[in-house]
Design a protein around this motif. Structure first.
Motif, short mmCIF file in Angstrom:
data_model
loop_
_atom_site.label_atom_id
_atom_site.label_comp_id
_atom_site.label_asym_id
_atom_site.label_seq_id
_atom_site.Cartn_x
_atom_site.Cartn_y
_atom_site.Cartn_z
N VAL A 109 24.46 43.08 80.61
CA VAL A 109 25.46 42.99 79.72
C VAL A 109 26.11 44.07 79.23
CG1 VAL A 109 26.00 42.13 77.39
CG2 VAL A 109 24.55 40.70 78.68
N LEU A 110 25.39 45.26 78.90
CA LEU A 110 25.92 46.55 78.84
C LEU A 110 26.67 47.05 79.68
CD1 LEU A 110 26.05 48.92 76.42
CD2 LEU A 110 23.85 49.59 77.53
N LYS A 111 26.31 46.79 80.93
CA LYS A 111 26.97 47.34 82.19
C LYS A 111 28.38 46.69 82.32
CE LYS A 111 24.64 48.67 85.54
NZ LYS A 111 23.79 48.79 86.88
N ASP A 112 28.28 45.24 82.04
CA ASP A 112 29.32 44.60 82.21
C ASP A 112 30.47 44.90 81.14
OD1 ASP A 112 30.60 42.20 83.65
OD2 ASP A 112 30.68 41.53 81.43
N VAL A 113 29.94 44.89 79.64
CA VAL A 113 30.95 45.30 78.79
C VAL A 113 31.80 46.51 78.84
CG1 VAL A 113 30.93 45.88 76.21
CG2 VAL A 113 29.51 43.94 77.00
N TYR A 114 31.01 47.35 79.32
CA TYR A 114 32.00 48.68 79.64
C TYR A 114 32.37 48.75 80.97
CZ TYR A 114 30.48 49.96 74.75
OH TYR A 114 30.26 49.91 73.38
N GLY A 115 32.43 47.82 81.74
CA GLY A 115 32.68 47.85 83.20
C GLY A 115 33.70 46.83 83.46
N GLU A 116 33.18 46.01 84.33
CA GLU A 116 34.12 44.91 84.94
C GLU A 116 34.50 43.54 84.06
OE1 GLU A 116 33.47 44.01 89.39
OE2 GLU A 116 31.49 44.64 88.79
N ASN A 117 33.79 43.54 82.84
CA ASN A 117 34.12 42.40 81.88
C ASN A 117 34.16 40.95 82.56
OD1 ASN A 117 34.47 43.30 79.29
ND2 ASN A 117 36.14 44.64 80.11
N LYS A 118 33.17 40.74 83.44
CA LYS A 118 33.25 39.55 84.05
C LYS A 118 32.77 38.65 82.98
CE LYS A 118 32.11 41.15 88.78
NZ LYS A 118 31.38 40.75 89.92
#
Length: 853
Positions: A109-118
């Protein structure tokens, strides 16, 4: 194992179904039975004795927890109950898998929130859950990290639900605390209850902390072999500062504050005495928004300006990464099942509290209709807002809460009201059930996560309290995981460190630590000299009370004025106050102010307070023996401040105790830290302060010529306050004469308390500072001390003792010398601060940003 009825449990009554002692069918769990078999052997008196030993040991070791706005003051002693919390390995293995799974989900989730926002793009979670959370930092968007796992450290609060399973209560991801307290709890119980550790198979923490250390090493940019690692703390007033200092000492990492670090050329550097030392990994205990005043909160004095830019360049690793507070988010809980399916195609192993996010219309309406049955929380806890228990709110409060929710529904989550499980707690000679919350810890380990075998258990302050919080007066328990087979002993720390991270010399000493060491020396010296001189004055005041001598006698007036000069508490005895009052009219009242008024700068109470602050700031460097003596000093002094007996004789008694313990404390300092690890700075500060105060005392008592009898007494007072009277008698075997006293106190090269000796010692110590060594020439602070030393070496006591004429009262030569020495030492102090302790100017943002407080 056959279950037997413990004597302790005959009176143990719980109002809850889910007590840790019992299965849901009310059968006693066998591992608790094993524990109580040992407790039965101890009996009430034995258990009470062990609890006292625990309390004593924690106090002796200085284990504290700072409670905000605590009427008992800062540094409240940590509380640990003698009865641990226990789980069997079989149950813990399943919980461990659930913790690992949850850590991995939150990592993604942390990686996605500041990354691809999938997650947001594909409708798994509403965007308000993330962007409405004050922990979301847009400045961190798109950052790439050096670590494979974005979430390196994870803590989770667990409690047992009515179904008998451990449930997730809270996720802690920003800067999780408690590992140090868990380690200290284990160490304490191991010492106080060794028979339990012998008879029960308790899983060790040792391997977890080895993995923590290795995780930090592996987090370094470029996987370098010998990274420089530091622990970033907000400072000694933070609630868990003990833990910061404890972990720094245990792991061997420098403990730094924001002012110790600076960004230059795309890297983070630690300001040491010699210069800048590159830092590769920062284990931070500073909240997200305060880590970088250049991009985040401009008013922060806790972070490092430009830190985020260095993170973007991947030139430093921050653990946990800045911005990780966004997943410490109760708004995610209702969506965790969907997130687990999306990322891992798995169901959650650990159950959660039933939760309703109010940003959805159906859920919001349900919450508003059932408000009195639910627990209401904000989706973030960055401002420590209250948790609302609907059942305890009156109709007016419920209406007010409804209006707040309706204004910004996306900021609120409602949760089912559940009862925490209870666990046996020893209190007042009996076992009673107390609500508990268990905190478990998890760290990234290569491609997986590793979970501590046990953790930290927090206990409600009494049987009627639902909330479990250290800030609200709760206590703690050690957390035992038991296995059926004997434990193989593990090494407590690795025998060979992979990285040279210990503070090995002055070049590795953070500048703020060096400054605190310097001021620790100055405040210790000031406290001792001030206490000794006040003791001399109070003795004379006691004599005045017991004889017919007039309280306004000339010698006493000189002594009282000297108190004001020494402490700097002007106008004091030197002149009338602004309201026209004269302290000489009621000298005892002014002396009490000088001794007891903590708000009066220069008073003994204020000086002791500053001495305490300087000690706390660098407590990770000191030994446990030093802490014991320090606490004894605080205890003695606080008893005087809080007591009603402020008579001369009682104050003298306290001063004697204070001085004795200060001398013991100063002796222990040299055993706690090596000269090249920072003790040199302490010595320099101590010599500086004692030299300055020697000059002030000499000038106050010797500058003016008095009649022979008064002068004799003044010389005796000076020698006594300088702890030199016996040395004088042994050295000169004569009545006290001014010339001899000047030789001893000011000019003797071989007497450790003489001003000349201290100047020579200062010269030698200053020569070992990095700038002095590298430049191969005297720099300004050395030049000042050398000039002072030369003036003393060329001075003659017979000339210093003279006045210009027999009718003159002022010893002009002595006064001029002391004034020049004072000015030179003042310049030395400024030069040392400018060279080693002045920090860079505060960098400012070009555009102010708004961060909620």
């Amino acid at each position: 194992m056959q279950t037997t009825k413990s004597n302790w449990l005959e009176s143990y009554s719980t109002r809850q179904v889910n007590d840790e002692l019992f299965y849901l069918n009310n059968g006693l769990k066998p591992y608790w039975n094993q524990l109580f078999t040992i407790i039965d052997r101890l009996g009430v008196s034995g258990l009470e004795a062990r609890q006292k030993d625990i309390d004593w040991l924690l106090a002796e070791n200085g284990v504290t927890y700072n409670v905000y706005n605590d009427p008992l003051g800062m540094h409240r002693p940590w509380s640990l109950n003698v009865v641990p919390f226990v789980l069997h390995q079989q149950e813990w293995d399943l919980v461990t898998q659930g913790i690992k799974q949850r850590a991995e989900i939150l990592n993604l989730v942390l990686k996605d929130v500041y990354g691809e926002n999938k997650l947001i793009k594909e409708g798994i979670i509403p965007y308000e859950v993330i962007y409405g959370h004050r922990g979301f930092l847009r400045q961190c968007a798109g950052m790439q990290l050096n670590t494979e796992k974005y979430l390196s450290i994870y803590a989770v609060d667990l409690c047992r639900g009515t179904d008998g399973r451990l449930w997730v209560v809270h996720d802690r991801t920003e800067a999780p605390s408690g590992m140090g307290y868990a380690l200290e709890n284990r160490s304490t119980l191991n010492r106080i209850l060794p028979e339990m550790f012998t008879e029960m198979n308790i899983k060790s923490h040792a391997g977890f902390f080895q993995e923590l250390d290795q995780m930090l090493v592996d987090a370094a940019p470029g996987k370098m072999e010998h990274p420089n690692i530091v622990i970033l703390t907000p400072g000694s007033h933070n609630e868990t500062y003990f833990e910061h200092a404890y972990m720094a000492s245990f792991l061997g990492y420098p403990l730094v504050q924001g002012n110790d670090l600076v960004v230059r050329d795309g890297f983070v550097w630690m300001k040491s005495l010699q210069g800048l030392k590159r830092i590769d990994v920062i284990l931070r205990r500073v909240d997200d928004a305060f880590t970088d005043p250049l991009e985040l909160r401009e008013d922060s004095h806790l972070g490092v300006a430009g830190l985020l830019d260095v993170v973007r360049r991947k030139n430093v690793s921050v653990i946990n990464p800045v911005g990780s507070g966004v997943i410490e988010n109760t708004g995610l809980i209702p969506f965790m099942h969907s997130i687990a399916r999306y990322f891992l195609n798995e169901d959650l192993i650990l159950p959660q509290i039933a939760s309703w996010w109010c940003g959805q219309e159906i859920e919001k309406n349900y919450v508003l209709e059932n408000l009195s049955k639910l627990v209401i929380k904000r989706i973030d806890r960055t401002n420590r807002e209250s948790i609302y228990f609907g059942e305890f709110l009156n109709p007016e409060e419920l209406d007010a809460l409804k209006k707040v929710i309706q204004q910004r529904p996306y900021r609120f989550v409602a949760q089912e009201r559940i009862n925490f499980s209870t666990s046996p707690n020893f209190s007042k000679g009996a076992m009673e059930p107390r609500n508990i919350v268990a905190r478990a810890f998890c760290i990234a380990a290569k491609n997986d996560y590793s979970v501590m075998q046990g953790g930290l258990v927090r206990v409600s302050p009494n049987t009627d309290t639902i909330r479990v919080s250290n800030q609200r007066g709760g206590t703690s328990k050690d957390f035992w995981v038991l296995q059926d087979t004997p434990i193989v002993q593990e090494v407590t720390m690795r025998s060979q460190k992979k990285t040279p991270i210990a503070i090995s010399g002055l070049n590795d000493l953070p500048s703020l630590t060096a400054e605190n060491l310097y001021w620790a020396g100055r405040y210790v010296g000031r406290t001792l000299v001030t206490a000794r001189f006040i003791r001399v004055v109070m003795r004379q005041m006691a004599l005045v009370q017991n004889t017919r001598e007039q309280p306004d006698s000339e010698k006493l007036k000189v002594l009282l004025k000297a108190v004001t000069h020494l402490t700097g508490t002007y106008p004091g005895f030197t002149a009338k106050d602004k309201d026209g009052t004269n302290a000489m009219d009621d000298p005892m009242q002014e002396m009490l102010t000088v001794i007891l008024d903590k708000e009066k700068v220069g008073s003994l109470a204020h000086t002791i307070n500053m001495f305490g602050n300087s000690y706390y700031s660098i407590r990770n460097l000191w030994s446990s023996d030093m802490w014991r003596v320090f606490k004894n000093i605080q205890k003695i002094w606080n008893a005087l401040l809080e007591g009603k007996d402020h008579s001369v004789n009682h104050i003298l008694k306290v001063l004697n105790q204070l001085i004795t313990r200060l001398i013991a404390f100063m002796g222990l300092i040299e055993e706690s830290i090596m000269v090249q690890q920072g003790l040199l700075l302490y010595f320099i500060g101590l010599q500086m302060e004692q030299s300055m105060l020697t000059i002030i005392k000499s000038r106050a008592l010797l500058a003016i010529k008095y009649n022979e009898q008064v002068e004799y007494y003044l010389l005796e007072y000076l020698l006594t306050s300088h702890e030199s009277l016996n040395i004088y008698r042994y050295s000169y075997r004569s009545h006290i004469q001014l010339e001899h006293m000047l030789d001893l106190v000011l000019l003797d090269m071989d007497y450790s308390r003489s001003l000349t000796y201290m100047m020579n010692r200062l010269l030698k110590d200053l020569a070992h500072l990095p700038h002095s060594v590298e430049d191969h020439q005297l720099i300004n602070y050395q030049q000042y001390v050398m000039e002072a030393f030369s003036k003393l070496r060329s001075a003659e006591s017979t000339e210093l003792a003279k006045t210009k004429s027999p009718d003159d009262f002022k010893r002009e030569t002595l006064v001029v010398l002391l004034e020049e020495l004072s000015e030179l030492l003042h310049k030395t102090s400024q030069a040392i601060s400018n060279t080693y302790f002045n920090h860079t100017d505060k960098q400012k943002q070009m555009v102010n940003q708004s961060f909620p407080i």
